[in-house]
Design a protein around this motif. Sequence first.
Motif, PDB file in Angstrom:
ATOM      1  N   LYS A   1       0.830  -1.197   0.000  1.00 44.96           N
ATOM      2  CA  LYS A   1       0.000   0.000   0.000  1.00 44.96           C
ATOM      3  C   LYS A   1       0.872   1.258   0.000  1.00 44.96           C
ATOM      4  CE  LYS A   1      -3.796   2.153   2.548  1.00 44.96           C
ATOM      5  NZ  LYS A   1      -4.701   2.027   3.737  1.00 44.96           N
ATOM      6  N   MET A   2       1.894   1.278   0.831  1.00 42.83           N
ATOM      7  CA  MET A   2       2.766   2.444   0.908  1.00 42.83           C
ATOM      8  C   MET A   2       3.604   2.593  -0.358  1.00 42.83           C
ATOM      9  SD  MET A   2       3.983   2.609   4.927  1.00 42.83           S
ATOM     10  CE  MET A   2       4.468   0.890   5.077  1.00 42.83           C
ATOM     11  N   SER A   3       3.972   1.488  -0.980  1.00 40.71           N
ATOM     12  CA  SER A   3       4.746   1.550  -2.225  1.00 40.71           C
ATOM     13  C   SER A   3       3.918   2.158  -3.350  1.00 40.71           C
ATOM     14  CB  SER A   3       5.214   0.145  -2.623  1.00 40.71           C
ATOM     15  OG  SER A   3       6.109  -0.364  -1.664  1.00 40.71           O
ATOM     16  N   ALA A   4       2.606   1.817  -3.418  1.00 42.24           N
ATOM     17  CA  ALA A   4       1.719   2.405  -4.432  1.00 42.24           C
ATOM     18  C   ALA A   4       1.602   3.912  -4.233  1.00 42.24           C
ATOM     19  CB  ALA A   4       0.347   1.746  -4.356  1.00 42.24           C
ATOM     20  N   ASN A   5       1.484   4.345  -3.006  1.00 42.86           N
ATOM     21  CA  ASN A   5       1.406   5.772  -2.693  1.00 42.86           C
ATOM     22  C   ASN A   5       2.705   6.480  -3.066  1.00 42.86           C
ATOM     23  OD1 ASN A   5      -0.010   8.033  -1.576  1.00 42.86           O
ATOM     24  ND2 ASN A   5       1.241   7.860   0.284  1.00 42.86           N
ATOM     25  N   LEU A   6       3.841   5.790  -2.797  1.00 39.80           N
ATOM     26  CA  LEU A   6       5.141   6.376  -3.139  1.00 39.80           C
ATOM     27  C   LEU A   6       5.294   6.507  -4.652  1.00 39.80           C
ATOM     28  CD1 LEU A   6       7.961   7.345  -2.331  1.00 39.80           C
ATOM     29  CD2 LEU A   6       8.683   4.927  -2.294  1.00 39.80           C
ATOM     30  N   ASN A   7       4.837   5.512  -5.388  1.00 37.15           N
ATOM     31  CA  ASN A   7       4.933   5.573  -6.852  1.00 37.15           C
ATOM     32  C   ASN A   7       4.139   6.760  -7.390  1.00 37.15           C
ATOM     33  OD1 ASN A   7       6.543   3.321  -6.992  1.00 37.15           O
ATOM     34  ND2 ASN A   7       4.831   1.893  -7.268  1.00 37.15           N
ATOM     35  N   ALA A   8       2.940   6.975  -6.823  1.00 37.03           N
ATOM     36  CA  ALA A   8       2.118   8.118  -7.255  1.00 37.03           C
ATOM     37  C   ALA A   8       2.830   9.424  -6.943  1.00 37.03           C
ATOM     38  CB  ALA A   8       0.750   8.071  -6.579  1.00 37.03           C
ATOM     39  N   MET A   9       3.453   9.531  -5.786  1.00 35.33           N
ATOM     40  CA  MET A   9       4.207  10.727  -5.401  1.00 35.33           C
ATOM     41  C   MET A   9       5.358  10.964  -6.373  1.00 35.33           C
ATOM     42  SD  MET A   9       4.512  10.408  -1.278  1.00 35.33           S
ATOM     43  CE  MET A   9       3.088  10.545  -0.203  1.00 35.33           C
ATOM     44  N   GLU A  10       6.089   9.924  -6.727  1.00 33.44           N
ATOM     45  CA  GLU A  10       7.248  10.064  -7.601  1.00 33.44           C
ATOM     46  C   GLU A  10       6.819  10.464  -9.019  1.00 33.44           C
ATOM     47  OE1 GLU A  10       9.156   6.312  -7.179  1.00 33.44           O
ATOM     48  OE2 GLU A  10      10.352   6.937  -5.421  1.00 33.44           O
ATOM     49  N   THR A  11       5.661   9.958  -9.471  1.00 35.18           N
ATOM     50  CA  THR A  11       5.146  10.342 -10.802  1.00 35.18           C
ATOM     51  C   THR A  11       4.779  11.823 -10.809  1.00 35.18           C
ATOM     52  OG1 THR A  11       4.298   8.121 -11.192  1.00 35.18           O
ATOM     53  CG2 THR A  11       3.342   9.905 -12.499  1.00 35.18           C
ATOM     54  N   ALA A  12       4.051  12.259  -9.757  1.00 32.37           N
ATOM     55  CA  ALA A  12       3.660  13.673  -9.667  1.00 32.37           C
ATOM     56  C   ALA A  12       4.880  14.565  -9.555  1.00 32.37           C
ATOM     57  CB  ALA A  12       2.744  13.873  -8.467  1.00 32.37           C
ATOM     58  N   LEU A  13       5.887  14.104  -8.809  1.00 34.74           N
ATOM     59  CA  LEU A  13       7.113  14.871  -8.630  1.00 34.74           C
ATOM     60  C   LEU A  13       7.834  15.041  -9.960  1.00 34.74           C
ATOM     61  CD1 LEU A  13       9.139  16.222  -6.714  1.00 34.74           C
ATOM     62  CD2 LEU A  13      10.171  13.966  -6.352  1.00 34.74           C
ATOM     63  N   SER A  14       7.865  13.981 -10.744  1.00 31.67           N
ATOM     64  CA  SER A  14       8.542  14.028 -12.040  1.00 31.67           C
ATOM     65  C   SER A  14       7.835  14.981 -12.992  1.00 31.67           C
ATOM     66  CB  SER A  14       8.589  12.618 -12.633  1.00 31.67           C
ATOM     67  OG  SER A  14       9.183  12.640 -13.909  1.00 31.67           O
ATOM     68  N   GLU A  15       6.474  14.939 -13.001  1.00 31.63           N
ATOM     69  CA  GLU A  15       5.700  15.797 -13.882  1.00 31.63           C
ATOM     70  C   GLU A  15       5.850  17.263 -13.468  1.00 31.63           C
ATOM     71  OE1 GLU A  15       1.775  14.263 -13.624  1.00 31.63           O
ATOM     72  OE2 GLU A  15       2.165  12.534 -14.924  1.00 31.63           O
ATOM     73  N   SER A  16       5.837  17.518 -12.170  1.00 29.15           N
ATOM     74  CA  SER A  16       5.962  18.888 -11.680  1.00 29.15           C
ATOM     75  C   SER A  16       7.326  19.458 -12.000  1.00 29.15           C
ATOM     76  CB  SER A  16       5.711  18.945 -10.173  1.00 29.15           C
ATOM     77  OG  SER A  16       4.374  18.597  -9.871  1.00 29.15           O
ATOM     78  N   ARG A  17       8.359  18.667 -11.869  1.00 31.01           N
ATOM     79  CA  ARG A  17       9.713  19.130 -12.183  1.00 31.01           C
ATOM     80  C   ARG A  17       9.836  19.441 -13.691  1.00 31.01           C
ATOM     81  NH1 ARG A  17      13.357  14.967  -8.524  1.00 31.01           N
ATOM     82  NH2 ARG A  17      13.195  16.179  -6.562  1.00 31.01           N
ATOM     83  N   ALA A  18       9.222  18.603 -14.509  1.00 32.65           N
ATOM     84  CA  ALA A  18       9.274  18.845 -15.961  1.00 32.65           C
ATOM     85  C   ALA A  18       8.541  20.135 -16.331  1.00 32.65           C
ATOM     86  CB  ALA A  18       8.655  17.658 -16.700  1.00 32.65           C
ATOM     87  N   THR A  19       7.360  20.359 -15.749  1.00 37.99           N
ATOM     88  CA  THR A  19       6.602  21.578 -16.007  1.00 37.99           C
ATOM     89  C   THR A  19       7.374  22.802 -15.531  1.00 37.99           C
ATOM     90  OG1 THR A  19       4.513  20.373 -15.784  1.00 37.99           O
ATOM     91  CG2 THR A  19       4.425  22.761 -15.559  1.00 37.99           C
ATOM     92  N   GLU A  20       7.995  22.673 -14.369  1.00 31.24           N
ATOM     93  CA  GLU A  20       8.782  23.779 -13.821  1.00 31.24           C
ATOM     94  C   GLU A  20       9.944  24.115 -14.734  1.00 31.24           C
ATOM     95  OE1 GLU A  20      11.464  24.897  -9.848  1.00 31.24           O
ATOM     96  OE2 GLU A  20      10.783  22.833 -10.197  1.00 31.24           O
ATOM     97  N   ALA A  21      10.640  23.092 -15.214  1.00 30.51           N
ATOM     98  CA  ALA A  21      11.789  23.321 -16.084  1.00 30.51           C
ATOM     99  C   ALA A  21      11.356  23.971 -17.407  1.00 30.51           C
ATOM    100  CB  ALA A  21      12.490  21.990 -16.342  1.00 30.51           C
TER     101      ALA A  21
END
Length: 312
Positions: free
Chosen positions: A208-228
């Motif tokens: 359960k925690m790994s699924a939540n972490l994966n979602a966090m990492e996906t959002a983090l990657s998308e946000s960093r790309a948009t920011e860049a």
Amino acid sequence: MASLLYTDDLTCCICLNFFDDPVSLPLCGHSFCRKCVTNCLSTSSQCPQCNETVPTDEKYLRSPSDILKSLEEKAAKMKIEHEEMQECLCPEHEEKLKFFCETDQQLACVICRDAEKHEGHKFKPIKKAAVSLRRVLEKGVEKLFTDVLAIERQAHAQREEITTTKEKSSHLNTQINAQFEKMYQFMFKRKEEIKKELIEKEREAVEKMSANLNAMETALSESRATEAKARSCLEMTDPEKFLQSWTEGTSTTMPESLFNSRAIKFQVNSSSISLGPYESHLQFFVWKELLEVVNPLPDDGLLWGPLWGKKR
């Protein structure tokens, strides 16, 4: 004892003892023990006493007269009696022992009786003391015989008790091993079951925690790309190139929505792993479960000690 003065005439000059099976030599007539003179004549042909030459053949040896033989027997008897009398004399005063000191439990002569060291002691004539002591010993022997039989019975009973105790100890040792083995098996089984339950709970929680972490990492990657991308476009001063660069590869989503906070959508999942009552009171609850598999043994009065707390 004047007759003892003549014992020299009845003594063999070879062994210096009274004659034993005396014989006489044919020529000189001197007498010796048959064995003594036979041994001498086996190496010499002369009389051991006077050196007279004699035949070496034993057939020349003559038996002494009946008188000599009788005297020899009497002298031997007198010597034995004399030795016995000597033994009955007081070793300190060389007087005949006539009394028995009951206080010191020893034989005594007249001088001993009147001596200072025996003052106030109780004396009896030897014969009277012997009669009294014999009666005491006879009764004592009977009592000792009875006592010996009683002790033998007790010793036999004690040996049987030792054997019985060893047999009971061996039986209990086997019983203890069997009971502990049963408890060991139960404890091992429960340990494996509880560990398996823990592993399953860990798997579910981590999944359960790994699924939540994966979602966090996906959002983090998308946000960093948009920011860049946004930072890169902001560096352009030409309006046409600015708009063209931003819209290239960008969805039709309005720019404002791309910068909305995504962190508020996430929440860190804390560990939900728990063993319930086993977590804080594992020993207590397993002990209660253990009671259900323990079968009480018949009360033989032997199981006690630290394991059981008290005699059962």
